[in-house]
Design a protein around this motif. Structure first.
Motif, PDB file in Angstrom:
ATOM      1  N   ASP A 105      67.569 -42.078 -79.251  1.00 35.53           N
ATOM      2  CA  ASP A 105      68.216 -43.208 -79.917  1.00 35.53           C
ATOM      3  C   ASP A 105      69.520 -43.587 -79.218  1.00 35.53           C
ATOM      4  O   ASP A 105      70.558 -43.758 -79.855  1.00 35.53           O
ATOM      5  CB  ASP A 105      68.471 -42.868 -81.386  1.00 35.53           C
ATOM      6  N   GLY A 106      69.453 -43.713 -77.891  1.00 31.47           N
ATOM      7  CA  GLY A 106      70.618 -44.122 -77.119  1.00 31.47           C
ATOM      8  C   GLY A 106      71.418 -42.991 -76.524  1.00 31.47           C
ATOM      9  O   GLY A 106      72.299 -43.222 -75.685  1.00 31.47           O
ATOM     10  N   THR A 107      71.136 -41.759 -76.925  1.00 26.74           N
ATOM     11  CA  THR A 107      71.854 -40.597 -76.403  1.00 26.74           C
ATOM     12  C   THR A 107      70.985 -39.892 -75.364  1.00 26.74           C
ATOM     13  O   THR A 107      69.825 -39.574 -75.638  1.00 26.74           O
ATOM     14  CB  THR A 107      72.185 -39.609 -77.528  1.00 26.74           C
ATOM     15  N   PRO A 108      71.519 -39.642 -74.158  1.00 21.02           N
ATOM     16  CA  PRO A 108      70.724 -38.948 -73.133  1.00 21.02           C
ATOM     17  C   PRO A 108      70.277 -37.567 -73.607  1.00 21.02           C
ATOM     18  O   PRO A 108      70.937 -36.928 -74.429  1.00 21.02           O
ATOM     19  CB  PRO A 108      71.692 -38.836 -71.949  1.00 21.02           C
ATOM     20  N   ILE A 109      69.140 -37.134 -73.089  1.00 21.62           N
ATOM     21  CA  ILE A 109      68.618 -35.804 -73.399  1.00 21.62           C
ATOM     22  C   ILE A 109      69.114 -34.832 -72.341  1.00 21.62           C
ATOM     23  O   ILE A 109      68.853 -35.010 -71.153  1.00 21.62           O
ATOM     24  CB  ILE A 109      67.082 -35.820 -73.436  1.00 21.62           C
ATOM     25  N   THR A 110      69.846 -33.811 -72.758  1.00 18.88           N
ATOM     26  CA  THR A 110      70.361 -32.801 -71.841  1.00 18.88           C
ATOM     27  C   THR A 110      69.301 -31.734 -71.626  1.00 18.88           C
ATOM     28  O   THR A 110      68.813 -31.129 -72.589  1.00 18.88           O
ATOM     29  CB  THR A 110      71.644 -32.158 -72.393  1.00 18.88           C
ATOM     30  N   VAL A 111      68.925 -31.511 -70.368  1.00 20.10           N
ATOM     31  CA  VAL A 111      67.857 -30.568 -70.042  1.00 20.10           C
ATOM     32  C   VAL A 111      68.398 -29.425 -69.198  1.00 20.10           C
ATOM     33  O   VAL A 111      69.382 -29.567 -68.471  1.00 20.10           O
ATOM     34  CB  VAL A 111      66.699 -31.261 -69.294  1.00 20.10           C
ATOM     35  N   SER A 112      67.745 -28.275 -69.293  1.00 17.35           N
ATOM     36  CA  SER A 112      68.055 -27.151 -68.412  1.00 17.35           C
ATOM     37  C   SER A 112      66.904 -26.164 -68.450  1.00 17.35           C
ATOM     38  O   SER A 112      66.199 -26.057 -69.450  1.00 17.35           O
ATOM     39  CB  SER A 112      69.367 -26.458 -68.820  1.00 17.35           C
ATOM     40  N   TRP A 113      66.700 -25.466 -67.356  1.00 19.06           N
ATOM     41  CA  TRP A 113      65.755 -24.360 -67.301  1.00 19.06           C
ATOM     42  C   TRP A 113      66.150 -23.444 -66.148  1.00 19.06           C
ATOM     43  O   TRP A 113      66.771 -23.873 -65.182  1.00 19.06           O
ATOM     44  CB  TRP A 113      64.308 -24.845 -67.156  1.00 19.06           C
ATOM     45  N   ALA A 114      65.832 -22.167 -66.286  1.00 18.27           N
ATOM     46  CA  ALA A 114      66.242 -21.178 -65.295  1.00 18.27           C
ATOM     47  C   ALA A 114      65.134 -20.168 -65.076  1.00 18.27           C
ATOM     48  O   ALA A 114      64.478 -19.726 -66.020  1.00 18.27           O
ATOM     49  CB  ALA A 114      67.524 -20.464 -65.739  1.00 18.27           C
ATOM     50  N   THR A 115      64.937 -19.795 -63.820  1.00 19.97           N
ATOM     51  CA  THR A 115      63.950 -18.774 -63.485  1.00 19.97           C
ATOM     52  C   THR A 115      64.495 -17.395 -63.857  1.00 19.97           C
ATOM     53  O   THR A 115      65.710 -17.211 -64.005  1.00 19.97           O
ATOM     54  CB  THR A 115      63.635 -18.796 -61.987  1.00 19.97           C
ATOM     55  N   PRO A 116      63.641 -16.400 -64.020  1.00 21.48           N
ATOM     56  CA  PRO A 116      64.139 -15.034 -64.254  1.00 21.48           C
ATOM     57  C   PRO A 116      64.878 -14.502 -63.023  1.00 21.48           C
ATOM     58  O   PRO A 116      64.567 -14.872 -61.877  1.00 21.48           O
ATOM     59  CB  PRO A 116      62.855 -14.234 -64.503  1.00 21.48           C
ATOM     60  N   LEU A 117      65.858 -13.645 -63.254  1.00 20.57           N
ATOM     61  CA  LEU A 117      66.519 -12.951 -62.149  1.00 20.57           C
ATOM     62  C   LEU A 117      65.509 -12.061 -61.435  1.00 20.57           C
ATOM     63  O   LEU A 117      64.703 -11.374 -62.074  1.00 20.57           O
ATOM     64  CB  LEU A 117      67.680 -12.115 -62.669  1.00 20.57           C
ATOM     65  N   GLN A 118      65.551 -12.078 -60.111  1.00 19.70           N
ATOM     66  CA  GLN A 118      64.583 -11.338 -59.317  1.00 19.70           C
ATOM     67  C   GLN A 118      65.263 -10.571 -58.179  1.00 19.70           C
ATOM     68  O   GLN A 118      66.251 -11.043 -57.607  1.00 19.70           O
ATOM     69  CB  GLN A 118      63.557 -12.299 -58.701  1.00 19.70           C
ATOM     70  N   ALA A 119      64.724  -9.393 -57.865  1.00 15.43           N
ATOM     71  CA  ALA A 119      65.070  -8.715 -56.614  1.00 15.43           C
ATOM     72  C   ALA A 119      63.999  -9.144 -55.621  1.00 15.43           C
ATOM     73  O   ALA A 119      62.953  -8.508 -55.492  1.00 15.43           O
ATOM     74  CB  ALA A 119      65.084  -7.208 -56.815  1.00 15.43           C
TER      75      ALA A 119
END
Length: 525
Positions: free
Chosen positions: A407-421
């Motif tokens: 409704d006029g407000t941007p959608i804030t997105v984020s995603w992160a992969t698992p920490l890996q060795a």
């Protein structure tokens, strides 16, 4: 200088969030966190946004439920229920269906509906746990009290084997929390004394849902029962299936795939009931759900099924006492993902609106004022387009719509992969570069790309994130983001991951994976 000689493929993480194992063991098909992203068609995409159904809200009262149904003539009708009345959606506005006396639902009550063919009409029957059951034939100017002397109120309603059934009722001024009242056969406006008390588990009926043609589920606070059609004087036989956490509310039970139910439990977990057994399905994120869904306000939670994506959505209170956070469950892959909403969305239901929208429906509009309701050609929708409605605390009703903002407000997105060795726990990893693939979108968003570092998975929540670049989704050219002279030393660690974030407004966002380039060396004593 050559690219990092260790190259790692980061596929789009389509299996959702997974937090129930040591991160080093979590496959890259999962994320360690994700907000406002969904897995669809082999890609990771921004969730649908919300768009006003009409410029003017039907009411200033909280929306507590709704339904879309068809009349016998095949005309689609959409009804939104607030705490004080029902509203019918018209071509340009909402019509008040109140019979002159305002409804009195409380802040924790929800409106529940059932359609039943009777006397040549598809009769809409509704309850709200406080007021007398109401009915509407889809044509009259107002609803009426349901005829036939039903209970004075009920918490939920369903229809099975040509009977209307009310659950958790008040009769003679007394609340019977485990009682079911059953209408006459094929007659929703004839109510005898036929009732059943589902006792023995010391809990209350929360909701009732049809499982199939001749059976229904009875959800109580801490148990699940079934009612099955039988021959004899009494129409149904009842059986306790299991003692397990029941749903948060009547509206947090969602039907999909011809009779299966998914519900948000009062223990903050997701369950599926297929008519035979109750199965928990959110083990990979249970701790986050338990942490997020707190307090008595969980009774305001609700859910809906999005047919286009085969996803069940639940919204629940997080930052306030009304729903502002969501969790989606993909019924095929099992992917569970989290979502944030800037508005307090208090109800939702599936629908086919704009089902009869045509030029004749636009007679009240002019070229000067049409944009207030239909700002783009796409917002007209289409014939019987499968959509969903969402109601708000302040009385507005929205579409759930792809490629839209909130409704006029941007959608804030984020995603992160698992920490890996990446090359083994005995090695240090030096970030060199990352190349990501996003669908090119005209006017698309800029996506921040960050590398996380950790020495020993000792952080309480997040690793240390360092920005390495911004991906411009308006471009189709290769975008290789490299370590700079100023951050190269900070990007050496035993464990690393990648985090993406951005702000999306009325655009697609479609992530297709990345290539990560690293150097490695042995860890010293």
């Amino acid at each position: 200088m050559p690219r990092g000689y260790d190259q790692y493929d980061l596929p789009p993480p389509l299996l959702g969030v997974k937090q129930d194992d040591l991160e080093l063991r979590i496959p890259l098909d999962y994320t360690r966190e994700s907000f406002n992203m969904v897995s669809r068609r082999g890609k990771l995409e921004v969730r649908p946004g919300i768009v006003k159904v009409r410029a003017t809200a039907p009411s200033t009262s909280k929306v507590i439920g709704g339904i879309t149904f068809k009349t016998m003539a095949g005309v689609a009708k959409t009804v939104a229920a607030t705490r004080t009345t029902w509203w019918s959606l018209g071509a340009s506005s909402w019509a008040d269906l109140t019979d002159g006396v305002a409804l009195t639902a409380g802040i924790n009550d929800q409106a529940r509906f059932q359609v039943f063919p009777s006397a040549g009409v598809n009769l809409l029957i509704g309850v709200n746990n406080v007021d007398t059951p109401k009915s509407w034939d889809g044509a009259a100017a107002t609803f009426l009290a349901l005829a036939g002397s039903p209970p004075s109120t009920a918490r939920d309603v369903t229809a099975v084997a040509n009977y209307v059934i009310l659950g958790n009722v008040i009769e003679g001024g007394v609340r019977y929390t485990s009682r079911l009242r059953i209408s006459a056969f094929n007659n929703p406006i004839s109510w005898s004394a036929t009732s059943a008390d589902v006792n023995g588990t010391e809990d209350d009926i929360v909701g009732i849902r049809r499982i199939g043609r001749a059976a229904f589920a009875i959800y109580k606070d801490y148990s699940v029962w079934t009612g099955v059609l039988q021959a004899g004087t009494f129409p149904f036989a009842f059986d306790l299936i299991t003692e397990v956490s029941g749903p948060c509310s009547p509206s947090s039970i969602v039907t999909y795939d011809g009779g299966k139910h998914c519900y948000l439990g009062n223990d903050a977990r997701l369950y599926v009931f297929d008519g035979l057994a109750v199965t928990p399905v959110s083990g990979q994120v249970d701790q986050s759900l338990v942490d997020d869904l707190k307090g008595l306000a969980r009774v305001r939670s609700w859910g809906m099924y999005r047919r286009a994506d085969r996803m069940v959505w639940f919204l629940f209170p997080f930052a306030s006492d009304d729903p502002d956070r969501g969790v989606s469950y993909h019924i095929d892959s099992g992917a569970v993902q989290f979502h944030n909403f800037g508005k307090k969305l208090t109800a939702g239901w599936r629908g086919d609106d704009i089902a009869a929208l045509g030029w004749n429906d636009l007679a009240t509009f002019t070229w000067a004022n049409i944009a207030a309701t239909y700002p783009t050609w796409e917002s007209f929708g289409g014939k019987l387009l499968p959509i969903e409605y969402l109601g708000e605390l302040d009385g507005q009703v929205y579409f759930f719509k792809d490629n839209a903002d909130d409704d006029g407000t941007p959608i804030t997105v984020s995603w992160a992969t698992p920490l890996q060795a990446w090359a083994g726990e005995e090695k240090m990893h030096s970030f060199d570069a990352i190349e990501s693939s996003f669908e090119q979108v005209t006017g698309g968003p800029a996506i921040l790309v960050q590398i996380g570092t950790s020495a020993a998975l000792a952080e309480p929540k997040d690793p240390t994130y360092i920005t390495v670049g911004t991906h411009d989704t308006t471009l189709a050219t290769r975008q290789l983001m490299k370590a700079s002279a100023t951050n190269r030393d900070s990007l050496v660690a035993r464990l690393q991951n990648v985090r993406f974030s951005g702000s999306v407004q009325n655009k697609r966002l479609n992530y297709r994976g990345s290539e990560l380039f690293l150097y490695d060396e042995e860890v010293g004593d």
